[in-house]
Design a protein around this motif. Structure first.
Motif, mmCIF file in Angstrom:
data_model
loop_
_atom_site.group_PDB
_atom_site.id
_atom_site.type_symbol
_atom_site.label_atom_id
_atom_site.label_comp_id
_atom_site.label_asym_id
_atom_site.label_seq_id
_atom_site.Cartn_x
_atom_site.Cartn_y
_atom_site.Cartn_z
ATOM 1 N N ARG A 181 66.351 43.869 43.708
ATOM 2 C CA ARG A 181 65.009 44.304 43.306
ATOM 3 C C ARG A 181 64.519 43.494 42.112
ATOM 4 N N ILE A 182 63.250 43.084 42.167
ATOM 5 C CA ILE A 182 62.642 42.356 41.062
ATOM 6 C C ILE A 182 61.430 43.134 40.555
ATOM 7 N N GLY A 183 61.018 42.841 39.342
ATOM 8 C CA GLY A 183 59.843 43.495 38.779
ATOM 9 C C GLY A 183 58.560 42.995 39.420
ATOM 10 N N VAL A 184 57.536 43.805 39.403
ATOM 11 C CA VAL A 184 56.251 43.422 39.993
ATOM 12 C C VAL A 184 55.152 43.367 38.932
ATOM 13 N N ASP A 185 55.543 43.174 37.687
ATOM 14 C CA ASP A 185 54.576 43.148 36.582
ATOM 15 C C ASP A 185 54.358 41.757 35.997
ATOM 16 N N HIS A 186 55.087 40.765 36.487
ATOM 17 C CA HIS A 186 54.936 39.410 35.951
ATOM 18 C C HIS A 186 53.563 38.871 36.356
ATOM 19 N N PRO A 187 52.681 38.593 35.396
ATOM 20 C CA PRO A 187 51.306 38.205 35.747
ATOM 21 C C PRO A 187 51.205 36.908 36.545
ATOM 22 N N ALA A 188 52.170 35.999 36.377
ATOM 23 C CA ALA A 188 52.111 34.732 37.109
ATOM 24 C C ALA A 188 52.492 34.908 38.575
ATOM 25 N N LEU A 189 53.302 35.923 38.877
ATOM 26 C CA LEU A 189 53.756 36.155 40.244
ATOM 27 C C LEU A 189 52.966 37.261 40.932
ATOM 28 N N PHE A 190 52.462 38.208 40.152
ATOM 29 C CA PHE A 190 51.749 39.354 40.721
ATOM 30 C C PHE A 190 50.446 39.552 39.942
ATOM 31 N N ASP A 191 49.441 38.792 40.346
ATOM 32 C CA ASP A 191 48.164 38.718 39.640
ATOM 33 C C ASP A 191 47.219 39.805 40.170
ATOM 34 N N LYS A 192 46.997 40.839 39.370
ATOM 35 C CA LYS A 192 46.184 41.971 39.817
ATOM 36 C C LYS A 192 44.713 41.591 40.011
ATOM 37 N N GLU A 193 44.204 40.730 39.142
ATOM 38 C CA GLU A 193 42.804 40.316 39.283
ATOM 39 C C GLU A 193 42.610 39.495 40.560
ATOM 40 N N ALA A 194 43.540 38.593 40.825
ATOM 41 C CA ALA A 194 43.453 37.804 42.055
ATOM 42 C C ALA A 194 43.607 38.692 43.284
ATOM 43 N N ALA A 195 44.426 39.731 43.185
ATOM 44 C CA ALA A 195 44.612 40.656 44.306
ATOM 45 C C ALA A 195 43.314 41.382 44.630
ATOM 46 N N ALA A 196 42.634 41.858 43.606
ATOM 47 C CA ALA A 196 41.364 42.552 43.816
ATOM 48 C C ALA A 196 40.323 41.597 44.388
ATOM 49 N N ARG A 197 40.327 40.368 43.896
ATOM 50 C CA ARG A 197 39.364 39.369 44.397
ATOM 51 C C ARG A 197 39.630 39.058 45.871
ATOM 52 N N LEU A 198 40.899 38.857 46.231
ATOM 53 C CA LEU A 198 41.213 38.535 47.631
ATOM 54 C C LEU A 198 40.875 39.701 48.549
ATOM 55 N N ALA A 199 41.121 40.918 48.104
ATOM 56 C CA ALA A 199 40.790 42.086 48.913
ATOM 57 C C ALA A 199 39.284 42.135 49.200
ATOM 58 N N ALA A 200 38.475 41.850 48.185
ATOM 59 C CA ALA A 200 37.019 41.855 48.354
ATOM 60 C C ALA A 200 36.569 40.731 49.284
ATOM 61 N N VAL A 201 37.155 39.546 49.106
ATOM 62 C CA VAL A 201 36.806 38.411 49.967
ATOM 63 C C VAL A 201 37.201 38.703 51.418
ATOM 64 N N THR A 202 38.350 39.328 51.602
ATOM 65 C CA THR A 202 38.832 39.653 52.952
ATOM 66 C C THR A 202 37.888 40.623 53.643
ATOM 67 N N GLU A 203 37.465 41.639 52.930
ATOM 68 C CA GLU A 203 36.522 42.585 53.521
ATOM 69 C C GLU A 203 35.216 41.908 53.906
ATOM 70 N N GLU A 204 34.764 40.965 53.094
ATOM 71 C CA GLU A 204 33.550 40.212 53.416
ATOM 72 C C GLU A 204 33.751 39.371 54.676
ATOM 73 N N LEU A 205 34.892 38.721 54.785
ATOM 74 C CA LEU A 205 35.195 37.906 55.968
ATOM 75 C C LEU A 205 35.213 38.756 57.239
ATOM 76 N N LEU A 206 35.859 39.904 57.152
ATOM 77 C CA LEU A 206 36.016 40.755 58.330
ATOM 78 C C LEU A 206 34.713 41.449 58.712
ATOM 79 N N ALA A 207 33.804 41.564 57.765
ATOM 80 C CA ALA A 207 32.525 42.223 58.044
ATOM 81 C C ALA A 207 31.529 41.312 58.742
ATOM 82 N N ARG A 208 31.807 40.012 58.735
ATOM 83 C CA ARG A 208 30.867 39.050 59.340
ATOM 84 C C ARG A 208 30.881 39.159 60.852
#
Length: 274
Positions: free
Chosen positions: A247-274
């Motif tokens: 088991r590894i930690g999921v808090d390292h910002p370089a490996l688990f970027d929360k801002e990038a995750a939120a951005r990708l989720a929003a972009v994905t929803e936009e792609l799928l809505a087209r």
């Protein structure tokens, strides 16, 4: 008895896990593109006396519509799913555009996992211990998402496509856990180098490297064991990650970027809505 759904269950780690869970007495639903390989899996289940608990759904998971069809078929036939294991992958040295207009690796190895994760949450939540296991590459330093060229139209290479898909799956896990309102745990698993079939279409140089990995990789059974354990005892946390069973930690910002995750989720929803 658990009901376990596995994408990419016709080959490698997915197939090994499918047969392991059948031997344990579970119901197993395998999703794969090759009907011939699917029949082979069902035959192997019959040999183990588990033919009545093995199911195969043929689907091209690089297509959005096929993922949505699979979601509805599973929800109709299996009202409770205990574990969703996402293993499907296919390496391409040359860029391929799907009928939906997406780069194939992005579609198969990220969009499909996004659609199935969210689409099957309803039936997962009916389980006592629901878990989604995304078999990708957590814990590795990978390049960021190419936000201005998400479909890799410029300077495509197969390894780069795989790496971007790996990053996208880390971000998928982060975003899913952040939005969790139920009990389903999201687990990112890096099995390490494993002697699987490494299905794909390779250029000569990459094939030489892959053949070496096949010779040096651990047996499939060793890669299956940590996934098997997670299915039997999902972590309580919304998101967790394992590298070769550790088991590894999921808090390292370089490996688990929360801002990038939120951005990708929003972009994905936009792609799928087209």
């Amino acid at each position: 008895m658990k009901t376990v759904v596995i994408t990419g269950g016709n080959d490698g780690i997915g197939r090994g896990l499918a047969l392991t869970r059948l031997e344990r007495g579970d119901k197993v639903v395998v999703i794969g593109r090759s009907e011939e390989k699917g029949k082979g899996l069902l035959a192997a289940a019959e040999e183990r006396g588990a033919g009545d608990r093995a199911f195969f759904i043929a689907a091209d998971l690089s297509l959005v519509g096929e993922n949505r069809r699979v979601v509805e078929e599973i929800k109709t036939s299996f009202p409770v799913v205990d574990a969703l294991v996402l293993c499907a992958r296919f390496f391409r040295s040359e860029r391929l555009r799907t009928a939906d207009g997406y780069e194939n690796t992005f579609a198969l190895e990220y969009l499909s996992r996004y659609l199935l994760s969210h689409g099957l949450t309803e039936v997962l939540e009916k389980s006592a211990q629901p878990v989604i296991v995304n078999v990708a590459g957590p814990g590795m330093q990978k390049p960021g998402i190419r936000w201005n060229d998400l479909q890799l139209e410029r300077g495509y290479n197969g390894v780069g496509a795989q790496m971007q898909a790996g990053t996208a799956n880390d971000l998928l896990g982060i975003a899913y856990a952040a939005g969790r309102t139920g009990r389903t745990s999201y687990v990112l698993v890096n099995p390490g180098s494993t002697a699987t079939s490494f299905t794909g279409l390779y250029d000569a140089m990459t094939k030489t490297h892959v053949d070496a990995l096949k010779r040096m990789g651990k047996p499939v059974s060793q890669a299956v064991a940590p996934i098997d354990a997670v299915i039997d005892g999902p972590p309580a946390e919304p998101l967790s990650a394992f590298v070769e069973g550790r088991r590894i930690g999921v808090d390292h910002p370089a490996l688990f970027d929360k801002e990038a995750a939120a951005r990708l989720a929003a972009v994905t929803e936009e792609l799928l809505a087209r």
